[in-house]
Design an enzyme around this catalytic site. Structure first.
Site, PDB file in Angstrom:
ATOM      1  N   CYS A   1     -56.792 -56.161  29.965  1.00  0.00           N
ATOM      2  CA  CYS A   1     -57.715 -55.683  28.858  1.00  0.00           C
ATOM      3  C   CYS A   1     -58.013 -54.090  28.916  1.00  0.00           C
ATOM      4  CB  CYS A   1     -58.987 -56.434  28.688  1.00  0.00           C
ATOM      5  SG  CYS A   1     -59.821 -55.692  27.753  1.00  0.00           S
TER       6      CYS A   1
ATOM      7  N   CYS B   1     -56.689 -54.364  25.235  1.00  0.00           N
ATOM      8  CA  CYS B   1     -57.685 -54.355  24.388  1.00  0.00           C
ATOM      9  C   CYS B   1     -58.231 -52.696  24.405  1.00  0.00           C
ATOM     10  CB  CYS B   1     -59.061 -55.050  24.723  1.00  0.00           C
ATOM     11  SG  CYS B   1     -58.759 -56.569  25.495  1.00  0.00           S
TER      12      CYS B   1
ATOM     13  N   LYS C   1     -55.527 -49.806  23.575  1.00  0.00           N
ATOM     14  CA  LYS C   1     -54.910 -50.239  22.382  1.00  0.00           C
ATOM     15  C   LYS C   1     -56.089 -49.686  21.408  1.00  0.00           C
ATOM     16  CE  LYS C   1     -56.517 -53.372  20.585  1.00  0.00           C
ATOM     17  NZ  LYS C   1     -56.208 -54.768  20.562  1.00  0.00           N
TER      18      LYS C   1
ATOM     19  N   TYR D   1     -50.725 -60.773  17.322  1.00  0.00           N
ATOM     20  CA  TYR D   1     -51.891 -59.598  17.315  1.00  0.00           C
ATOM     21  C   TYR D   1     -51.076 -58.155  17.847  1.00  0.00           C
ATOM     22  CZ  TYR D   1     -55.723 -62.908  17.863  1.00  0.00           C
ATOM     23  OH  TYR D   1     -56.834 -63.491  17.653  1.00  0.00           O
TER      24      TYR D   1
ATOM     25  N   GLU E   1     -50.480 -55.095  15.741  1.00  0.00           N
ATOM     26  CA  GLU E   1     -51.505 -53.828  16.072  1.00  0.00           C
ATOM     27  C   GLU E   1     -50.559 -52.432  16.423  1.00  0.00           C
ATOM     28  OE1 GLU E   1     -55.598 -56.111  17.840  1.00  0.00           O
ATOM     29  OE2 GLU E   1     -53.741 -55.269  19.106  1.00  0.00           O
TER      30      GLU E   1
ATOM     31  N   HIS F   1     -76.717 -51.801   0.295  1.00  0.00           N
ATOM     32  CA  HIS F   1     -75.964 -51.203  -0.563  1.00  0.00           C
ATOM     33  C   HIS F   1     -75.814 -49.771  -0.356  1.00  0.00           C
ATOM     34  CE1 HIS F   1     -74.129 -50.784  -4.534  1.00  0.00           C
ATOM     35  NE2 HIS F   1     -74.665 -49.932  -4.914  1.00  0.00           N
TER      36      HIS F   1
ATOM     37  N   GLU G   1     -71.540 -55.719   1.791  1.00  0.00           N
ATOM     38  CA  GLU G   1     -72.672 -56.536   1.185  1.00  0.00           C
ATOM     39  C   GLU G   1     -71.851 -57.639   0.195  1.00  0.00           C
ATOM     40  OE1 GLU G   1     -74.562 -54.227  -2.134  1.00  0.00           O
ATOM     41  OE2 GLU G   1     -72.908 -52.811  -1.908  1.00  0.00           O
TER      42      GLU G   1
END
Ligand code: NDP
Length: 451
Positions: free
Chosen positions: A43, A48, A51, A177, A181, A436, A441
Site C-alpha cells: 500500500c 494505494c 498510485k 483495479y 487505474e 446544492h 445530492e
C-alpha cells in the site's frame, strides 16, 4: 511458555502486520515484526499511496483543459515525469520513516530480513532464531505475470512506480483495479495508452452498468480499450521498443507493457512446508474467521489469506487479531458492505450489492439511476458524465447497493457507506435534504425507479 522471547512475532510489516504488531504491543505483549523489503508494504510503497499521487498528477491534464472554459489561459503546460517520480519517492520515504517510528513508539521490535519458519514456534531471520508463542503471517501479495513468450519484457505494478522515463506508448494488460487505474494514469500523463482485457467487459464482479459506463468514459478520455484481446507474445526490437502479437492476430508496437494480471501471496521461502497449514488453490493461506490456521498459535491475515484484498480490510483484521490475542476479545471482521473505489478516471466507487447480485439475493428490487453532466462541465466543455445508481430491496425498502462513476466517487461513497452500513432505507434517502449544487445530492433526489 517462559522460553518464548515474544508473545507475537509478525512476519511482514505491511498494513495488516504493522497494525497487529502496534496494537498487540500497546496491549502489553512482547512483539517483534520481521520485514525484508520496505515498511508499510504494498500500500505505502507500490500500491494505494503512490498510485493515488500519480492519479492526482494525471488529473491535472484534464484540469488544465477544463480551466480554459473558466477563463484561464493554460496553453502548453508540460509534464516532467522525473519531478513526479522523485517527489513521490521522497514522500514514500517519509512514510517509511513514520511506520518505523510508529512501531518503535509502540514498543514493537523491528527485525530486518527474510523470515522463515523453523517450527511452529520458531522463526529464523538472518540465521538468528526467535521463539514466539504466536506467529502471524502477514506477508501480503506479489504481482503474477502471464506465462507468455517474452513476458520478461513486460513490467508489473511494482516497477511502474520507478520508471526511468515515461514511455510514449503503453499497453496495459488486465481488467482489474490495477489495470483500470494505470490505464487512466498513463493516459492522463500523456502516454498513448491501450488497455487489453481478455473477456467481454472489464472489472468482472462489479455492477455491469457501472462497468459499461466506465468503459465508455475511459474511452472518451482517450484510452484505447480493447475487450476480448490479449497478448500472446512480446518481442523486443533493436530500437528498444516492443512488438506484441495479439490473440486476434494483430501485431502492435509499443514502448511499455504493464501486466496487471492479478496478485498472489508471497509465500515462497517462508518454510510453510514444515507446517500443516492449508494453502488454497489460489495460493492463499486458509484460516477460519479468527485468522487461525490449523496450527495452534499460527495466524494469517490480509492479502496472504485472501478475501477482500484491501488495505482497510487488512488493518481491520490486524486490529481484530490483536484484540483477540491480547485484549480478551473474540472478534470477527464484518465483511458486509465494505466500500471500495477504483481510482480510474473517472473514479468508480461502490458499496453493497451490484444489481446482478441483488437480484439473486433479494429477488424483487428497484433500481434508480441518474446520469448527468457535472455542473462544472457546463463551462469546461468536457463531455464526461457522472453516473449514480441505487439498488433497493423492495421488501424492506433498504438501499442494498450504491454505485458511482464520477469525480471524487471515492470521497462521496465513503460517506454514503455509513448510511448503507446502518441499514438506511430509500425513504431515509428521500427524507435527506441535498447539498446544492453538488453531484452527490442526486443520491437523495432520485424518485423514479428505472427498473
Ligand atoms: P485483479 O485480480 O483485480 O485483476 C486481474 C485482472 O487480470 C483480471 O481482469 C483478470 O482477468 C486479468 N488476468 C489474469 N490473468 C491474466 C492473463 N494471463 N492474461 C490476461 N489477463 C489476465 O488484480 P489486480 O492485480 O488488478 O489487483 C489485485 C487486488 O489488489 C485487487 O483485487 C484489489 O483487491 C487490490 N487493489 C485495490 C485497489 C483499490 O482499492 N483501489 C487498487 C489496486 C488493487 P479475469 O477477469 O478474466 O480474471
Amino acid at each position: 511458555m517462559t522460553d518464548f522471547q515474544y508473545d507475537l512475532f509478525v512476519i511482514g510489516a505491511g498494513s495488516g502486520g504493522v497494525r497487529a504488531a502496534r496494537m498487540a504491543a500497546a496491549f502489553g505483549a512482547r512483539v517483534a515484526i520481521a520485514e525484508e523489503r520496505y515498511l508499510g508494504g504494498t500500500c505505502v510503497n507500490v500500491g494505494c499511496v503512490p498510485k493515488k499521487l500519480f492519479s492526482y498528477a494525471a488529473h491535472y491534464h484534464q484540469d488544465f483543459s477544463d480551466a480554459r472554459g473558466f477563463g484561464w489561459q493554460t496553453e502548453g503546460p508540460s509534464f516532467d515525469w522525473t519531478t513526479l517520480r522523485d517527489n513521490k519517492n521522497t514522500e514514500i520515504e517519509r512514510l517509511n520513516g513514520i511506520y518505523g517510528r510508529l512501531l518503535d513508539n509502540a514498543g514493537a521490535e523491528l527485525i530486518e530480513g527474510h523470515a522463515s519458519f523453523v517450527d511452529a514456534n520458531t522463526v529464523a531471520v538472518n540465521g538468528v532464531e526467535y521463539r514466539a508463542k504466536n506467529i502471524l503471517i502477514a506477508v501480503g501479495g506479489w504481482p503474477v505475470m502471464p506465462d507468455i513468450p517474452g513476458a520478461e519484457h513486460a513490467i508489473s505494478s511494482n516497477e511502474i512506480f520507478y520508471l526511468e522515463q515515461l514511455p510514449r506508448r503503453a499497453v496495459v494488460v488486465g481488467g482489474g483495479y490495477i489495470a483500470c487505474e494505470f490505464a487512466s494514469i498513463l493516459n492522463g500523463l500523456g502516454v498513448e495508452t491501450t488497455q487489453l482485457y481478455r473477456r467481454d467487459l472489464f472489472l468482472r464482479g462489479f455492477d455491469v452498468e457501472v462497468r459499461e459506463v466506465l468503459a465508455e468514459e475511459m474511452r472518451k478520455a482517450g484510452v484505447d480499450i480493447r475487450f476480448r484481446e490479449n497478448i500472446s507474445r512480446i518481442e523486443k526490437l533493436d530500437d528498444g521498443s516492443l512488438r506484441l502479437d495479439l490473440v486476434s492476430g494483430e501485431v502492435m508496437d509499443t514502448d511499455l507493457v504493464l501486466c496487471a494480471t492479478g496478485r498472489k501471496p508471497l509465500l515462497e521461502g517462508l518454510g510453510l512446508d514444515k507446517l500443516p497449514v492449508d494453502i488454497t488453490a489460489g495460493g492463499y493461506i486458509h484460516t477460519n474467521e479468527y485468522f487461525e490456521t490449523p496450527v495452534p498459535g499460527i495466524y494469517a491475515l490480509g492479502d496472504a489469506s485472501g478475501g477482500l484484498e484491501l488495505t482497510p480490510v487488512a488493518t481491520a483484521e490486524g486490529t481484530a487479531l490483536a484484540n483477540n490475542l491480547f485484549n480478551g476479545q473474540h472478534r470477527k471482521v464484518d465483511y458486509r458492505d465494505v466500500p471500495t473505489a477504483i481510482f480510474s478516471h473517472p473514479n468508480v466507487a461502490t458499496v453493497g450489492y451490484s444489481e446482478e447480485e441483488a437480484r439473486k439475493q433479494f429477488g424483487d428490487i428497484s433500481v434508480y439511476t441518474s446520469s448527468f453532466r457535472h455542473l462544472k462541465h457546463t463551462l469546461s466543455g468536457n463531455s464526461a458524465k457522472t453516473f449514480l445508481k441505487l439498488i433497493v430491496d423492495k421488501a424492506s425498502d433498504r438501499v442494498v447497493g450504491l454505485h458511482m462513476v464520477g469525480d471524487e466517487a471515492g470521497e462521496i461513497v465513503q460517506g454514503m457507506a455509513v448510511a448503507i452500513k446502518a441499514g438506511a432505507t430509500k425513504a431515509d434517502f428521500d427524507a435527506t435534504i441535498g447539498i446544492h449544487p453538488t453531484a452527490a445530492e442526486e443520491f437523495v433526489t432520485m424518485r423514479e425507479a428505472v427498473r
